[in-house]
Scaffold this motif. Structure first.
Motif, short mmCIF file in Angstrom:
data_model
loop_
_atom_site.label_atom_id
_atom_site.label_comp_id
_atom_site.label_asym_id
_atom_site.label_seq_id
_atom_site.Cartn_x
_atom_site.Cartn_y
_atom_site.Cartn_z
N UNK A 2 0.86 -1.19 0.00
CA UNK A 2 0.00 0.00 0.00
C UNK A 2 0.89 1.23 0.00
N UNK A 3 0.93 1.95 -1.13
CA UNK A 3 1.74 3.15 -1.26
C UNK A 3 0.86 4.37 -0.99
N UNK A 4 1.29 5.21 -0.05
CA UNK A 4 0.46 6.31 0.44
C UNK A 4 1.16 7.64 0.19
N UNK A 5 0.42 8.56 -0.38
CA UNK A 5 0.89 9.94 -0.51
C UNK A 5 0.34 10.73 0.68
N UNK A 28 -6.27 14.45 3.44
CA UNK A 28 -6.64 13.04 3.52
C UNK A 28 -5.50 12.17 4.05
N UNK A 29 -4.67 12.74 4.90
CA UNK A 29 -3.51 11.98 5.38
C UNK A 29 -3.91 10.80 6.27
N UNK A 30 -5.12 10.78 6.78
CA UNK A 30 -5.56 9.66 7.61
C UNK A 30 -6.05 8.47 6.77
N UNK A 48 -5.94 4.15 7.45
CA UNK A 48 -7.25 3.50 7.49
C UNK A 48 -7.32 2.34 6.51
N UNK A 49 -6.72 2.52 5.32
CA UNK A 49 -6.69 1.45 4.33
C UNK A 49 -5.92 0.26 4.87
N UNK A 50 -4.73 0.53 5.43
CA UNK A 50 -3.89 -0.54 5.95
C UNK A 50 -4.60 -1.28 7.08
N UNK A 105 -14.96 10.28 -1.93
CA UNK A 105 -15.45 9.69 -0.69
C UNK A 105 -14.48 8.59 -0.25
N UNK A 106 -13.36 8.95 0.42
CA UNK A 106 -12.36 7.94 0.80
C UNK A 106 -12.91 6.77 1.60
N UNK A 107 -13.80 6.97 2.59
CA UNK A 107 -14.33 5.79 3.29
C UNK A 107 -15.05 4.82 2.36
N UNK A 108 -15.83 5.36 1.41
CA UNK A 108 -16.49 4.49 0.44
C UNK A 108 -15.46 3.82 -0.46
N UNK A 109 -14.39 4.55 -0.80
CA UNK A 109 -13.33 3.97 -1.64
C UNK A 109 -12.72 2.75 -0.97
N UNK A 110 -12.55 2.81 0.35
CA UNK A 110 -11.98 1.67 1.07
C UNK A 110 -12.92 0.47 1.01
N UNK A 111 -14.22 0.72 1.17
CA UNK A 111 -15.19 -0.38 1.10
C UNK A 111 -15.21 -0.99 -0.30
#
Length: 300
Positions: free
Chosen positions: A10-13, A21-23, A27-29, A109-115
């Motif tokens: 998981x590569x994070x910017x 959106x640094x959190x 959250x993904x990990x 929508x990052x939370x939806x993106x994770x789902x």
């Protein structure tokens, strides 16, 4: 999890969307770890260090590369896995998120993106096309759009701006460049056919949009085995100002100054013109572009 990827990088910017959106990365990990995946989180102080870490993770072996951020992170991921069997997954957390839009993934929508990511990882990945660009001694891949003209100049100005923090930054940069931009003289070779012309811009698209949803080629198909060359012929400032707002909705396609040409290979030459691919600066023209059908595996 039989038949699904087990090891994920998981590569994070951390600066995605100016840090708002640094959190999302942690959250993904956390979510993927709870789902039972063996997750390696890659998060560095700058993009070059992150690229090196991601290269090493891919070289050591992974069942999937997840990028968290905007189109800059997508570009990083595409250049690591295009032409391989390693699938790419996107959690959109940037400013433009154009490839996420093109893949019908959540883009604001990052939370939806994770789902959606968790669900996508349970499915077989999909193959899409990618474009390979030769510029000087370098080769770069892109999945979205290469820009070489007015849109590239706008992109360069937008990248230098610190405000506003969102897609409107691109719009403001566009308005500022309208005041000074002039048509350029190009030599464009499309599938071996050479043409000389003046134009406001030349883009070579695999995806539909740039700049956070500007639908420059609304009919583009990520998996049709072809690229779409988008040309805007010379216009005055007023004419260009009338055309560009229509690009957001894709209603510019019938304008007499707009031309589309399908292609498998394109060479673009011009003086004093810089090319961008997926929002990343490639450098001065010329560039040689070819479509590679099915070069990219993606989780959607």
């Amino acid at each position: 999890m039989t038949g699904t990827p087990k090891r994920l990088a998981v590569a994070v910017n951390p600066a995605a969307s100016f840090g708002r959106n640094r959190a999302v990365g942690p959250a993904v990990v956390d979510r993927l770890t709870r789902e039972g995946y063996d997750v390696t989180m890659l998060r560095e102080a700058n993009v070059e260090l992150l690229r090196r870490e991601a290269e090493q993770a891919v070289a050591l072996g992974t069942d999937g590369l997840v990028v968290v951020g905007g189109d800059g992170m997508v570009s990083l991921g595409v250049n690591l896995v295009a032409g391989t069997d390693i699938p790419l997954a996107i959690v959109a957390a940037g400013t433009g998120n154009d490839l996420a839009r093109g893949l019908d993934l959540p883009f604001d929508d990052p939370p939806l993106s994770i789902e959606v990511l968790v669900d996508a990882l349970r499915r077989a990945p999909r193959r899409i096309d990618a474009a390979r660009v030769r510029h000087g001694a370098l080769t770069t891949w892109y999945a979205g759009v290469l820009s070489a003209g007015f849109d590239a100049v706008v992109n360069e100005r937008a990248n230098r701006m610190l405000r506003p923090r969102g897609p409107s930054r691109y719009t403001l940069a566009l308005v500022r460049e309208l005041l000074i931009f002039r048509p350029r003289a190009y030599v464009i070779t499309i599938d071996g056919v050479r043409r000389e012309q003046r134009a406001m811009l030349v883009s070579v698209a695999n995806n539909r949009s740039i700049g956070g949803g500007m639908r420059i080629v609304p009919h583009a198909d990520l998996a049709d085995g072809a690229l779409d060359v988008f040309i805007v012929h010379p216009l005055g400032r007023v004419g260009l100002l009338r055309v560009f707002p229509k690009v957001y909705s894709g209603t510019h396609v019938e304008h007499p100054a707009v031309e589309f040409v399908r292609a498998r290979s394109v060479r673009i030459e011009a003086s004093d013109v810089v090319a961008f691919a997926d929002g990343e600066r490639l450098g001065a023209l010329p560039v040689d572009i070819e479509v590679v059908p099915g070069a990219l595996s993606v989780f959607v």
